[in-house]
Each structure stands twice: as C-alpha cells, then as structure tokens.
Design a protein around this motif. Structure first.
Motif, PDB file in Angstrom:
ATOM      1  N   SER A  67      38.618 -72.594  24.286  1.00 42.61           N
ATOM      2  CA  SER A  67      37.943 -72.814  25.556  1.00 42.61           C
ATOM      3  C   SER A  67      36.457 -72.592  25.298  1.00 42.61           C
ATOM      4  O   SER A  67      36.025 -71.457  25.082  1.00 42.61           O
ATOM      5  CB  SER A  67      38.460 -71.840  26.621  1.00 42.61           C
ATOM      6  N   LEU A  68      35.683 -73.676  25.281  1.00 45.22           N
ATOM      7  CA  LEU A  68      34.283 -73.614  24.865  1.00 45.22           C
ATOM      8  C   LEU A  68      33.355 -73.942  26.021  1.00 45.22           C
ATOM      9  O   LEU A  68      33.432 -75.023  26.601  1.00 45.22           O
ATOM     10  CB  LEU A  68      34.020 -74.598  23.718  1.00 45.22           C
ATOM     11  N   ASP A  69      32.488 -73.009  26.367  1.00 44.63           N
ATOM     12  CA  ASP A  69      31.353 -73.263  27.258  1.00 44.63           C
ATOM     13  C   ASP A  69      30.117 -73.275  26.383  1.00 44.63           C
ATOM     14  O   ASP A  69      29.574 -72.218  26.063  1.00 44.63           O
ATOM     15  CB  ASP A  69      31.217 -72.160  28.309  1.00 44.63           C
ATOM     16  N   LEU A  70      29.681 -74.446  25.967  1.00 41.92           N
ATOM     17  CA  LEU A  70      28.550 -74.541  25.055  1.00 41.92           C
ATOM     18  C   LEU A  70      27.262 -74.659  25.857  1.00 41.92           C
ATOM     19  O   LEU A  70      27.133 -75.543  26.705  1.00 41.92           O
ATOM     20  CB  LEU A  70      28.725 -75.732  24.122  1.00 41.92           C
ATOM     21  N   VAL A  71      26.354 -73.725  25.586  1.00 38.77           N
ATOM     22  CA  VAL A  71      25.093 -73.674  26.312  1.00 38.77           C
ATOM     23  C   VAL A  71      24.378 -75.007  26.159  1.00 38.77           C
ATOM     24  O   VAL A  71      24.206 -75.514  25.054  1.00 38.77           O
ATOM     25  CB  VAL A  71      24.219 -72.523  25.783  1.00 38.77           C
ATOM     26  N   GLY A  72      23.997 -75.586  27.269  1.00 38.97           N
ATOM     27  CA  GLY A  72      23.337 -76.884  27.245  1.00 38.97           C
ATOM     28  C   GLY A  72      22.123 -76.898  28.149  1.00 38.97           C
ATOM     29  O   GLY A  72      21.866 -75.962  28.894  1.00 38.97           O
ATOM     30  N   LYS A  73      21.397 -77.967  28.065  1.00 39.38           N
ATOM     31  CA  LYS A  73      20.226 -78.134  28.914  1.00 39.38           C
ATOM     32  C   LYS A  73      20.390 -79.366  29.791  1.00 39.38           C
ATOM     33  O   LYS A  73      21.161 -80.275  29.478  1.00 39.38           O
ATOM     34  CB  LYS A  73      18.956 -78.251  28.066  1.00 39.38           C
ATOM     35  N   GLY A  74      19.649 -79.372  30.879  1.00 41.69           N
ATOM     36  CA  GLY A  74      19.785 -80.443  31.848  1.00 41.69           C
ATOM     37  C   GLY A  74      18.532 -81.299  31.938  1.00 41.69           C
ATOM     38  O   GLY A  74      17.482 -80.989  31.373  1.00 41.69           O
ATOM     39  N   SER A  75      18.665 -82.378  32.679  1.00 36.55           N
ATOM     40  CA  SER A  75      17.559 -83.308  32.913  1.00 36.55           C
ATOM     41  C   SER A  75      17.422 -83.564  34.400  1.00 36.55           C
ATOM     42  O   SER A  75      18.392 -83.469  35.161  1.00 36.55           O
ATOM     43  CB  SER A  75      17.812 -84.637  32.188  1.00 36.55           C
ATOM     44  N   LEU A  76      16.199 -83.883  34.810  1.00 34.06           N
ATOM     45  CA  LEU A  76      15.903 -84.200  36.201  1.00 34.06           C
ATOM     46  C   LEU A  76      15.183 -85.536  36.218  1.00 34.06           C
ATOM     47  O   LEU A  76      14.171 -85.717  35.525  1.00 34.06           O
ATOM     48  CB  LEU A  76      15.049 -83.093  36.819  1.00 34.06           C
ATOM     49  N   VAL A  77      15.713 -86.492  36.992  1.00 29.84           N
ATOM     50  CA  VAL A  77      15.186 -87.854  37.030  1.00 29.84           C
ATOM     51  C   VAL A  77      14.579 -88.104  38.409  1.00 29.84           C
ATOM     52  O   VAL A  77      15.221 -87.854  39.438  1.00 29.84           O
ATOM     53  CB  VAL A  77      16.304 -88.875  36.753  1.00 29.84           C
ATOM     54  N   SER A 117      25.923 -74.657  18.034  1.00 26.62           N
ATOM     55  CA  SER A 117      26.092 -74.447  16.590  1.00 26.62           C
ATOM     56  C   SER A 117      27.219 -73.459  16.302  1.00 26.62           C
ATOM     57  O   SER A 117      28.061 -73.693  15.434  1.00 26.62           O
ATOM     58  CB  SER A 117      24.777 -73.965  15.966  1.00 26.62           C
ATOM     59  N   LEU A 118      27.253 -72.347  17.026  1.00 31.97           N
ATOM     60  CA  LEU A 118      28.332 -71.388  16.833  1.00 31.97           C
ATOM     61  C   LEU A 118      29.630 -71.914  17.434  1.00 31.97           C
ATOM     62  O   LEU A 118      30.727 -71.634  16.931  1.00 31.97           O
ATOM     63  CB  LEU A 118      27.962 -70.036  17.453  1.00 31.97           C
ATOM     64  N   GLY A 119      29.515 -72.701  18.496  1.00 34.58           N
ATOM     65  CA  GLY A 119      30.703 -73.300  19.088  1.00 34.58           C
ATOM     66  C   GLY A 119      31.442 -74.194  18.105  1.00 34.58           C
ATOM     67  O   GLY A 119      32.678 -74.257  18.105  1.00 34.58           O
ATOM     68  N   ARG A 120      30.699 -74.897  17.257  1.00 34.42           N
ATOM     69  CA  ARG A 120      31.335 -75.734  16.239  1.00 34.42           C
ATOM     70  C   ARG A 120      32.134 -74.877  15.260  1.00 34.42           C
ATOM     71  O   ARG A 120      33.239 -75.255  14.841  1.00 34.42           O
ATOM     72  CB  ARG A 120      30.277 -76.547  15.484  1.00 34.42           C
ATOM     73  N   ILE A 121      31.587 -73.731  14.879  1.00 32.52           N
ATOM     74  CA  ILE A 121      32.296 -72.834  13.957  1.00 32.52           C
ATOM     75  C   ILE A 121      33.576 -72.326  14.601  1.00 32.52           C
ATOM     76  O   ILE A 121      34.639 -72.280  13.970  1.00 32.52           O
ATOM     77  CB  ILE A 121      31.374 -71.665  13.547  1.00 32.52           C
ATOM     78  N   VAL A 122      33.484 -71.947  15.870  1.00 32.88           N
ATOM     79  CA  VAL A 122      34.662 -71.487  16.598  1.00 32.88           C
ATOM     80  C   VAL A 122      35.702 -72.601  16.687  1.00 32.88           C
ATOM     81  O   VAL A 122      36.896 -72.397  16.433  1.00 32.88           O
ATOM     82  CB  VAL A 122      34.278 -71.005  18.014  1.00 32.88           C
ATOM     83  N   GLY A 123      35.242 -73.805  17.036  1.00 40.10           N
ATOM     84  CA  GLY A 123      36.161 -74.925  17.162  1.00 40.10           C
ATOM     85  C   GLY A 123      36.857 -75.268  15.857  1.00 40.10           C
ATOM     86  O   GLY A 123      38.060 -75.569  15.827  1.00 40.10           O
ATOM     87  N   GLU A 124      36.116 -75.196  14.742  1.00 38.64           N
ATOM     88  CA  GLU A 124      36.708 -75.482  13.431  1.00 38.64           C
ATOM     89  C   GLU A 124      37.766 -74.444  13.074  1.00 38.64           C
ATOM     90  O   GLU A 124      38.847 -74.791  12.568  1.00 38.64           O
ATOM     91  CB  GLU A 124      35.609 -75.511  12.370  1.00 38.64           C
ATOM     92  N   ALA A 125      37.473 -73.159  13.327  1.00 42.99           N
ATOM     93  CA  ALA A 125      38.444 -72.106  13.016  1.00 42.99           C
ATOM     94  C   ALA A 125      39.692 -72.251  13.874  1.00 42.99           C
ATOM     95  O   ALA A 125      40.825 -72.090  13.385  1.00 42.99           O
ATOM     96  CB  ALA A 125      37.803 -70.736  13.229  1.00 42.99           C
ATOM     97  N   GLY A 180      25.841 -59.359  15.815  1.00 44.04           N
ATOM     98  CA  GLY A 180      26.328 -60.726  15.875  1.00 44.04           C
ATOM     99  C   GLY A 180      26.944 -61.218  14.585  1.00 44.04           C
ATOM    100  O   GLY A 180      27.797 -60.564  13.994  1.00 44.04           O
ATOM    101  N   ARG A 181      26.482 -62.381  14.120  1.00 44.51           N
ATOM    102  CA  ARG A 181      27.143 -63.057  12.999  1.00 44.51           C
ATOM    103  C   ARG A 181      27.143 -62.231  11.715  1.00 44.51           C
ATOM    104  O   ARG A 181      28.043 -62.378  10.884  1.00 44.51           O
ATOM    105  CB  ARG A 181      26.451 -64.389  12.720  1.00 44.51           C
ATOM    106  N   ALA A 182      26.130 -61.395  11.528  1.00 46.79           N
ATOM    107  CA  ALA A 182      26.055 -60.613  10.293  1.00 46.79           C
ATOM    108  C   ALA A 182      26.851 -59.316  10.384  1.00 46.79           C
ATOM    109  O   ALA A 182      26.968 -58.597   9.394  1.00 46.79           O
ATOM    110  CB  ALA A 182      24.597 -60.300   9.957  1.00 46.79           C
TER     111      ALA A 182
END
Length: 521
Positions: free
Chosen positions: A257-267, A240-248, A213-215
């Motif tokens: 084209s960014l699919d940033l891993v996220g979490k969901g909520s259930l109400v 966090s890595l998506g921000r680096i990609v977006g900046e570059a 990976g990054r190293a």
C-alpha cells in the motif's frame, strides 16, 4: 515515559520527552544508543529522546506482532471498533498538546498541526465505518480475512495523519502492526500509540521500533520484508524509496500500500477569477514550507492572462509572513523539517538557473543579516527559506518534471488547455490538478482528459474523506480498495457455509499500565 526539563534556552517551548520502543505493550530500550529529536523551529529545543533500534529490535517487534495476531484477528469487529473510537476520544481531549508537540518537532504552524491531529481523529471513525461495511452476514461466498503482520513506514511531514491512515485500517481488519516512526517525528508517534494503548489496545497489536532512516533502523525494517516478518507493507514517502519498497514486496508476492509523495499543478484560464487563483496558489505552494505530502509546484497560466496573474502572485508573495511558528502562530509557514530537506532545496536553485529559468524572488535562506519585516520571531536556530517564484519554466526542465520539496513554485505559460494537460501527464506533478475557469467546456475536457489522482475545479482544498481513502497515485483510490493491502479473500464452500456471527457487546476498556501524564508535557 519520562519528562524532563528542557535546556534553559528552550524552556519556554516545553519539556523533553524520554521515550522508548513500544513492543508487546511494554516500553523497551533499543540495542543501540539514543537518538535526539530536536525541534525544527529551534535546534536548542530537545523535544524527545528515543532508542536507535537495530536488527534484533525489528525481529523482536515482528515476533510480538505475530504472537498477538491469533487473538486479535479472532476478536469480534465491534470490540476492535470500540477501541479505535475510544482512542479518537483521547486524541480529541489532548489535541492541543499533540499539536504543540508537532509544531515543535517538525515546524508546522499551529493551524497546520491541529489539522494533522484532526485528520488522525477523523480517520478513526472513517475507517471504522469503512471496515464495518465489509462485515458480512453468515452464509456462503467470499469474505475478507486479515493477512497477518503489517509493516508501516510513514513520512514525518504528516506525523499523525499519515501513519494513522495506515495503522487504523490494518488493525480494524484484524491485523497486527510493526511501525517504524519517522526519525523526524518520534515524539508525536510515541504519544499516538500511547493514546491507543490507553484506549485498551491489547499488547502486541501495534509495536514501534524507533531509529534512523535508510542507514539505520530503516534499513533493517525494510529487510524484514525479505525475512518474512511482514505479510503486508504500507509506505508513505518519496517515490524513490517507494520503488524499493515495491520491489521488495514484489519479490515476496506481497501487495504493498503505497502513498508516494507527489506534487500538484494549478491551471489558470483567461476567464478565471485571478485573485482567487493567486490566493489559493500561495496557500497551496507555500503552506508547511512546501513540504506537504501533496503540494503545488507548477502554475500553468494561459498566455492571455499570464502578465496580470504574475504580478498578483508576486504581490502576495512579497507580503507573505514567514518565521517562528511557536512565538508567531499566524505566520504562513515555518522552517524546513531537517537539514537534508534544506540541502536538497538549496540544490534546486542551481538546477533552475543552470536550465535557464528566471528566479523572480527568493533564492536564499533567511538569516538575521538579511531578514525583512515579513520575517517573524527568532530564526537563527532553524532553517527558514525565502519563498521562491520561478519564471520561464518549460515542460522539459527538471524544475517542472521532478519533485522539489520546499517553498517554491514555477510559472509556466501555455496556449491551449490540452497542451497544458499533456505537459502535466508527462511529469511527476500530476498527483493533483486544480483548474480555474468559469466556462463549462474546459471543465468537461479537464475531467475527461486529465490524468490525475485528485481533480479540483476552482479550489485547492480537499474533501478530507477523499484523502483518507487515497492510497497513492490513483492505484487504490476509494474506500473498498484501501482494504486490499490489509485483507485477503477467503471463500467457504460446501455444507454449512460460514458459521453465524455471534452478536458481541463491545468490551469495557482494558486497563493499560501505560498511562500518559498529558499535563506534564
């Protein structure tokens, strides 16, 4: 590709694949040593060995893609489409083999692994139709044109579907690709590309560079944005890595084209079907050991039904079967994907306790010493975590606000639906929101005021076609905008307009020197 016998302790799991980088249609060794892809289920199982690529390997792959671009972008769309659809047929014919590799490599249950393979198969037809709809008749006006070489970097928690949903639209639009597969799932990636080449994909259209990976290789791959290797870049992974990609990409005026891993909520509101909500919550929170690209982390329950729902949730978690998915395919979830993920999950225990939350269940790794009847199969050579349920979590806590990857869920209580939606909007847990209620008024408020990418009512399941066209935090949702990262608009003005498109019969499959012996896997 070579296949060799596994270690005696893991012979029953399957054989080991010795693979390569695929550059310009050829199997190529890397500049560095080999990396081992060991099973998340059982570390004694060597699933594959692949090159650890360096800076020169990335440059070599980018040149191969650039050299292939003129011919591929000039290939009529029906020919590109035919290759992709033939690849879907090959994946379909061997989906059980692919699913087995995915289970071994990343620890998905067989059901989850088959779902990932099927999503990649479905993506072939989905994106073929989406790109085909953009093919315009001759005449004046703007038209989409391919951009060039696309870099693709995708998470290993969805080994086939995530990269396929980036690679397929890219090549269907006429681009070429350099793909850095996840070091958690190089074997599945290798077999996916071999299937595409077996379908007749010309050399250089898709190229892979394996590595760490990054190293390691990942660092050189991202540096390729600033070096001008890529005219488009797609990423599926952490914010966090998506921000680096977006900046570059921003520095180089490239649309990412960014699919940033996220979490969901259930109400959950008081009038909801609490049994259904509890069943769905357990599946969404703990499926794939909480490591899905989009999972469930926060359960917001109205205070009027909180006590009843809490007990029903805990009753289900207490009977949740966890363990080895190779020997016990019906378990609810298997191991953590790697040691890094396990370490990060352990750290969230200390974070929650330090912030004053109450851990109702979980908080340890399953071992031979503490296992119960709900643990199935051999677990001593993988990292299997107990399911965690937290109570007393408030909107200002790190548990609520930040992404935690692993089998855990937070119980939070609220008094008003607007209050709950506001909490979610201020956190990173709003990638998906599911609302459970029987009343129409809360549903209308939810759909009007909810700030989310995917809104569900009385379900946690997704329309697969909706996810195929989703490209990250609502920034490019929908079929047409998916193509923006892989195309540019070009307008032909003046006399003549666009030249007529000659009807082209899809070609016969191109013979590939890379024939996969699927029966040997």
């Amino acid at each position: 590709m070579y296949v060799k016998a596994n270690s005696p302790h893991a012979a029953a799991a399957g054989k080991s694949v010795i693979g390569f980088n695929l550059i310009n249609g050829k199997e190529v060794e890397g500049d560095l040593s080999l990396i081992q892809s060991k099973s998340a289920v059982d570390s004694r199982d060597l699933v594959g060995m692949f090159p650890d690529s360096g800076e020169k390997d990335v440059a070599r792959a980018a040149k191969a893609a650039a050299d292939a671009f003129p011919a591929w972008s000039g290939t009529p769309f029906p020919a590109r489409e035919a290759i992709v659809l033939r690849a879907a047929g090959i994946l379909t014919a061997h989906r059980d083999k692919l699913a087995r590799i995915i289970t071994r490599e990343v620890g998905m249950t067989p059901r989850e692994a088959l779902g990932d393979v099927q999503e990649a198969i479905d993506a072939c037809a989905f994106f073929a139709a989406a790109v085909g709809a953009q093919e315009l008749p001759a005449g004046a006006g703007p038209r989409r044109r391919p951009v060039g070489v696309c870099g693709v970097l995708a998470t290993g928690s969805s080994p086939l579907a995530a990269p396929a949903c980036k690679i397929l639209p890219a090549i269907l639009c006429g681009n070429t690709v350099v793909w850095k597969p996840s070091d958690n799932a190089p074997t599945a990636a290798y077999l996916l590309l071999r299937a595409m080449m077996e379908a007749g994909l010309p050399p250089g259209v898709v190229n892979t560079v394996n590595g760490r990976g990054r190293a390691g290789c990942g660092k050189h791959f991202l540096a390729g944005i600033d070096k001008g290797h890529f005219q488009s870049f797609s990423f599926v992974g952490s914010a966090s890595l998506g921000r680096i990609v977006g900046e570059a990409c921003g520095r180089n005026l490239i649309l990412p084209s960014l699919d940033l891993v996220g979490k969901g909520s259930l109400v959950i509101l008081p009038d909801a079907d609490l049994d259904r909500a509890a069943d769905d919550a357990v599946q969404a929170a703990f499926g794939q050991a909480g490591q899905r690209p989009i999972g469930l982390v926060n359960l917001l329950v109205h205070e009027a039904c909180a006590a009843v729902f809490r007990q029903r949730l805990l009753d289900r978690v207490a009977t949740l079967e966890v363990g080895n998915p190779l020997t016990h395919p019906d378990v609810a979830y298997g191991p953590m994907i790697n040691a890094r993920a396990a370490t990060a999950f352990r750290e969230h225990w200390d974070l929650g306790l330090a912030q004053g939350a109450t851990l109702l269940t979980g908080g340890a790794q399953w071992t031979e010493a503490n296992r119960t009847a709900q643990v199935k199969g051999e677990i001593s050579h993988g990292v299997y975590m107990q399911p965690c349920v937290w109570e007393g979590v408030t909107a200002d806590m790190g548990l609520f606000r930040h992404q935690v990857t692993g089998p855990t869920v937070n119980l939070c209580t609220f008094q008003d639906l607007g209050e709950a939606l506001g909490w979610i909007a201020d956190s990173t847990s709003g990638a998906t929101i599911s609302l459970y209620t029987r009343e129409s008024a809360p549903i209308e408020l939810f759909q009007r005021a909810g700030r989310t990418d995917i809104a569900r009512v009385n379900t946690t399941l997704d329309d697969r076609t909706a996810l195929l066209s989703f490209t990250g935090h609502g920034t490019h949702s929908g079929c047409q905008p998916v193509l923006d990262g892989f195309t540019r608009w070009m307008s032909v003005q003046g006399q003549g307009g666009w030249a007529p498109i000659t009807a082209t019969k899809p070609p016969e499959p191109v013979a590939s020197a890379l024939k996969t012996d699927w029966d040997s896997l």
